[in-house]
Write a protein that holds these residues in place. Structure first.
Motif, mmCIF file in Angstrom:
data_model
loop_
_atom_site.group_PDB
_atom_site.id
_atom_site.type_symbol
_atom_site.label_atom_id
_atom_site.label_comp_id
_atom_site.label_asym_id
_atom_site.label_seq_id
_atom_site.Cartn_x
_atom_site.Cartn_y
_atom_site.Cartn_z
ATOM 1 N N TYR A 271 0.851 -1.184 0.000
ATOM 2 C CA TYR A 271 0.000 0.000 0.000
ATOM 3 C C TYR A 271 0.892 1.239 0.000
ATOM 4 O O TYR A 271 2.098 1.159 0.271
ATOM 5 C CB TYR A 271 -0.914 0.006 1.222
ATOM 6 C CG TYR A 271 -2.000 -1.045 1.193
ATOM 7 C CD1 TYR A 271 -3.150 -0.850 0.437
ATOM 8 C CD2 TYR A 271 -1.881 -2.220 1.919
ATOM 9 C CE1 TYR A 271 -4.155 -1.807 0.402
ATOM 10 C CE2 TYR A 271 -2.875 -3.181 1.888
ATOM 11 C CZ TYR A 271 -4.014 -2.975 1.132
ATOM 12 O OH TYR A 271 -5.000 -3.923 1.099
ATOM 13 N N ALA A 272 0.311 2.370 -0.282
ATOM 14 C CA ALA A 272 1.057 3.626 -0.297
ATOM 15 C C ALA A 272 1.772 3.837 1.027
ATOM 16 O O ALA A 272 1.179 3.693 2.101
ATOM 17 C CB ALA A 272 0.109 4.790 -0.582
ATOM 18 N N GLY A 273 3.045 4.164 0.972
ATOM 19 C CA GLY A 273 3.832 4.385 2.172
ATOM 20 C C GLY A 273 4.646 3.194 2.605
ATOM 21 O O GLY A 273 5.521 3.312 3.454
ATOM 22 N N ASN A 274 4.328 2.002 2.061
ATOM 23 C CA ASN A 274 5.085 0.771 2.346
ATOM 24 C C ASN A 274 4.968 0.270 3.773
ATOM 25 O O ASN A 274 5.682 -0.651 4.167
ATOM 26 C CB ASN A 274 6.579 0.939 2.014
ATOM 27 C CG ASN A 274 6.848 0.846 0.531
ATOM 28 O OD1 ASN A 274 6.348 -0.064 -0.134
ATOM 29 N ND2 ASN A 274 7.612 1.783 0.000
ATOM 30 N N SER A 275 4.078 0.840 4.571
ATOM 31 C CA SER A 275 3.929 0.350 5.943
ATOM 32 C C SER A 275 2.926 -0.786 6.040
ATOM 33 O O SER A 275 2.856 -1.465 7.063
ATOM 34 C CB SER A 275 3.497 1.495 6.866
ATOM 35 O OG SER A 275 4.553 2.402 7.049
ATOM 36 N N TYR A 276 2.134 -0.968 4.999
ATOM 37 C CA TYR A 276 1.163 -2.061 4.960
ATOM 38 C C TYR A 276 1.267 -2.788 3.639
ATOM 39 O O TYR A 276 1.584 -2.185 2.599
ATOM 40 C CB TYR A 276 -0.266 -1.534 5.164
ATOM 41 C CG TYR A 276 -0.528 -1.073 6.577
ATOM 42 C CD1 TYR A 276 -0.982 -1.968 7.542
ATOM 43 C CD2 TYR A 276 -0.293 0.244 6.955
ATOM 44 C CE1 TYR A 276 -1.190 -1.559 8.841
ATOM 45 C CE2 TYR A 276 -0.501 0.667 8.240
ATOM 46 C CZ TYR A 276 -0.954 -0.242 9.188
ATOM 47 O OH TYR A 276 -1.156 0.160 10.477
ATOM 48 N N ASN A 277 1.032 -4.094 3.697
ATOM 49 C CA ASN A 277 1.037 -4.936 2.505
ATOM 50 C C ASN A 277 -0.247 -5.731 2.414
ATOM 51 O O ASN A 277 -0.862 -6.072 3.436
ATOM 52 C CB ASN A 277 2.205 -5.941 2.536
ATOM 53 C CG ASN A 277 3.558 -5.281 2.399
ATOM 54 O OD1 ASN A 277 3.774 -4.459 1.521
ATOM 55 N ND2 ASN A 277 4.479 -5.646 3.281
ATOM 56 N N LEU A 278 -0.634 -6.047 1.186
ATOM 57 C CA LEU A 278 -1.603 -7.109 0.962
ATOM 58 C C LEU A 278 -0.784 -8.320 0.556
ATOM 59 O O LEU A 278 -0.167 -8.337 -0.509
ATOM 60 C CB LEU A 278 -2.593 -6.734 -0.145
ATOM 61 C CG LEU A 278 -3.640 -7.806 -0.456
ATOM 62 C CD1 LEU A 278 -4.638 -7.948 0.698
ATOM 63 C CD2 LEU A 278 -4.395 -7.497 -1.751
ATOM 64 N N VAL A 279 -0.727 -9.300 1.442
ATOM 65 C CA VAL A 279 -0.001 -10.535 1.158
ATOM 66 C C VAL A 279 -0.994 -11.513 0.534
ATOM 67 O O VAL A 279 -1.973 -11.886 1.166
ATOM 68 C CB VAL A 279 0.619 -11.132 2.439
ATOM 69 C CG1 VAL A 279 1.408 -12.393 2.116
ATOM 70 C CG2 VAL A 279 1.510 -10.103 3.127
ATOM 71 N N ILE A 280 -0.724 -11.914 -0.712
ATOM 72 C CA ILE A 280 -1.641 -12.778 -1.452
ATOM 73 C C ILE A 280 -0.954 -14.120 -1.678
ATOM 74 O O ILE A 280 0.143 -14.173 -2.255
ATOM 75 C CB ILE A 280 -2.027 -12.171 -2.815
ATOM 76 C CG1 ILE A 280 -2.279 -10.670 -2.685
ATOM 77 C CG2 ILE A 280 -3.250 -12.862 -3.393
ATOM 78 C CD1 ILE A 280 -2.336 -9.945 -4.009
ATOM 79 N N ALA A 281 -1.577 -15.198 -1.216
ATOM 80 C CA ALA A 281 -0.961 -16.522 -1.277
ATOM 81 C C ALA A 281 -1.807 -17.477 -2.109
ATOM 82 O O ALA A 281 -3.028 -17.555 -1.928
ATOM 83 C CB ALA A 281 -0.769 -17.083 0.130
ATOM 84 N N LEU A 282 -1.154 -18.202 -2.997
ATOM 85 C CA LEU A 282 -1.816 -19.163 -3.882
ATOM 86 C C LEU A 282 -1.225 -20.545 -3.647
ATOM 87 O O LEU A 282 -0.079 -20.800 -4.003
ATOM 88 C CB LEU A 282 -1.623 -18.746 -5.341
ATOM 89 C CG LEU A 282 -2.315 -19.602 -6.405
ATOM 90 C CD1 LEU A 282 -3.837 -19.454 -6.297
ATOM 91 C CD2 LEU A 282 -1.837 -19.208 -7.790
ATOM 92 N N PRO A 283 -1.982 -21.456 -3.032
ATOM 93 C CA PRO A 283 -1.477 -22.814 -2.839
ATOM 94 C C PRO A 283 -1.212 -23.503 -4.173
ATOM 95 O O PRO A 283 -1.846 -23.193 -5.192
ATOM 96 C CB PRO A 283 -2.614 -23.517 -2.078
ATOM 97 C CG PRO A 283 -3.392 -22.404 -1.450
ATOM 98 C CD PRO A 283 -3.297 -21.268 -2.415
ATOM 99 N N ASP A 284 -0.277 -24.441 -4.167
ATOM 100 C CA ASP A 284 -0.011 -25.257 -5.359
ATOM 101 C C ASP A 284 -1.274 -26.027 -5.734
ATOM 102 O O ASP A 284 -2.105 -26.336 -4.875
ATOM 103 C CB ASP A 284 1.140 -26.227 -5.052
ATOM 104 C CG ASP A 284 1.563 -27.028 -6.257
ATOM 105 O OD1 ASP A 284 1.039 -28.154 -6.407
ATOM 106 O OD2 ASP A 284 2.384 -26.537 -7.044
#
Length: 433
Positions: A271-284
């Motif tokens: 997100y803007a500012g780099n203090s928060y992320n959206l971590v998106i995970a895709l299982p095999d």
């Protein structure tokens, strides 16, 4: 910093505790330092800090707090086949606030579940998180608010009021829940703290027999650091667990932190500012979400660049061709069975920090969580409300060809997290669209 709501990420999380008393017997529980002046509506000013400094034991406590949230999400995913959205931070604050009010058995249960030695340590950690997470320098509009409401015949101890004021910046108010206006009072607080996004949460029928209500509201509003270009959004098939559907997929090519293990892969979308992320995970394709979560550690949710990674995980900052579906998901679930599976004791014999209650009644908690999440090219928006009822009885560029292909066209999970503390603001599973 003024942020345009049309282009930012919004997140609202509420936690409420309702305590009802159906017996007329008034055997008072005694407690020290009974407050004699709790009838005024005080306003506690929340403090903020641009950084967070954790002692060695607090680093461990923070990781345990995040592990608790991730385990809670894991258990919910196991038992719910469809879409999921929960807030570990909001429920965590809710449980620790209640640990200050309830009996020692409940407090010990919360501490054990969160891997912490005592309530005092949890209070200190939550206080530091409350000062750090809402910091405006993060370039994400975020606020956290707490409040306590109690029946007029109950008197919170000075110690309890002090803990709520100093650690959680929570006001403590008397409120006659028998009055029709009581629900309006609660809803006005909710409306104010969520900036109008949730303007009605409780009804008179819901709270009229209550004796104690605790509220937690968390608001988050921020946009992607690099927005998706709407010109590259197109229809594609999402292969869900129950059905296939044609949905809009957002596409970008950007330099992102990309991780891969034997059971799946994930990226950090800032997100803007780099203090928060959206971590998106895709299982095999050969692994389920539940199998993937068994190997996924809470420590992975903080900044990927600061971690020492296991040998079976490859980490690279590389060009990623990200294809993420736009979605809007609503989830409603009772949480008490999930917490019980985690070892939490959701019963209390009384509120040790309240004078004037019926000491012969046992109280059992029911926790309802409602969450709505929306994600699009400019950001995401979400609203969540949790009700804890106490029952008494006895990017801009065209995707490049030479980059990692990360297409989320089958069930995946996601986390909105603080990049430094790893605090899980929201965790979700997309099973069907």
């Amino acid at each position: 910093m003024k942020i345009n709501n049309n282009i930012m990420t919004g997140l609202i999380l509420l936690a409420i505790i309702l305590s009802a008393c159906t017996d007329s017997v008034q055997n008072e529980l005694t407690a020290p330092e009974q407050s004699q002046h709790n009838t005024q509506l005080s306003v506690v000013e929340a403090k903020t800090s641009p950084d967070i400094e954790l002692e060695t034991n607090e680093v461990d406590a923070n990781l345990s707090f995040n592990k608790f949230g991730l385990r809670f999400f894991d258990i919910v995913c196991k038992q719910m086949n469809g879409n999921v959205a929960v807030s570990p931070v909001s429920t965590g604050f809710l449980l620790t606030m209640m640990a200050n009010a309830c009996d020692d058995d409940y407090a010990k249960s919360v501490c054990n579940a969160m891997g912490c030695d005592n309530v005092s340590s949890l209070n200190t950690l939550c206080n530091k998180l409350m000062m750090y997470l809402p910091d405006e320098s993060h370039l994400c509009d975020m606020s956290i608010a707490n409040s306590i409401w109690h029946a007029p015949y109950l008197s919170p101890t000075n110690n309890f009021i002090r803990q709520m004021n100093e650690k959680y910046y929570a006001d403590v108010h008397p409120l006659d829940f028998d009055l029709l206006q009581a629900a309006d009072t609660i809803n006005l607080w909710v409306d104010t703290k969520t900036r109008g996004l949730i303007n009605e949460l409780v009804t008179y029928r819901m709270i009229r027999e209550s004796e104690f209500i605790a509220l937690n509201a968390l608001y988050f509003n921020g946009g992607w650091q690099n927005r998706f270009n709407k010109d590259y959004t197109h229809k594609a098939t999402f292969f869900g667990t129950d059905k296939q559907s044609e949905v809009d997929f957002m596409n970008m090519s950007d330099e992102l932190t990309y991780c891969k293990s034997d059971l799946g892969e994930w990226v950090y979308l800032p997100y803007a500012g780099n203090s928060y992320n959206l971590v998106i995970a895709l299982p095999d394709k050969k692994s389920s979400i539940n199998e993937f979560l068994q190997s996924f550690e809470a420590s992975y949710l903080s900044s990927a660049n600061s971690l020492t990674w296991p040998d079976n995980i490859t980490v690279d900052i590389t060009q990623v061709g990200l294809s993420l579906p736009k979605f809007s998901i609503s989830t409603e679930l009772f949480c008490e069975d999930y917490f019980k599976e985690m070892g939490l004791n959701l019963k209390t014999q009384g509120f040790k920090e309240l004078v004037g209650q019926n000491g012969e009644l046992n109280r059992e908690f029911r926790i309802l969580n409602k969450t709505i999440v929306n994600i699009d090219e400019e950001g995401s928006s979400a609203a969540s409300a949790s009700v804890n009822i106490t029952i008494t009885s006895g990017g801009e560029n065209n995707p490049a060809a030479n980059c990692v292909d990360f297409k989320l066209d089958r069930p995946f999970i996601y986390f909105v997290c603080n990049s430094k503390t790893g605090s899980i603001i929201i965790a979700g599973k997309v099973a069907n669209l």
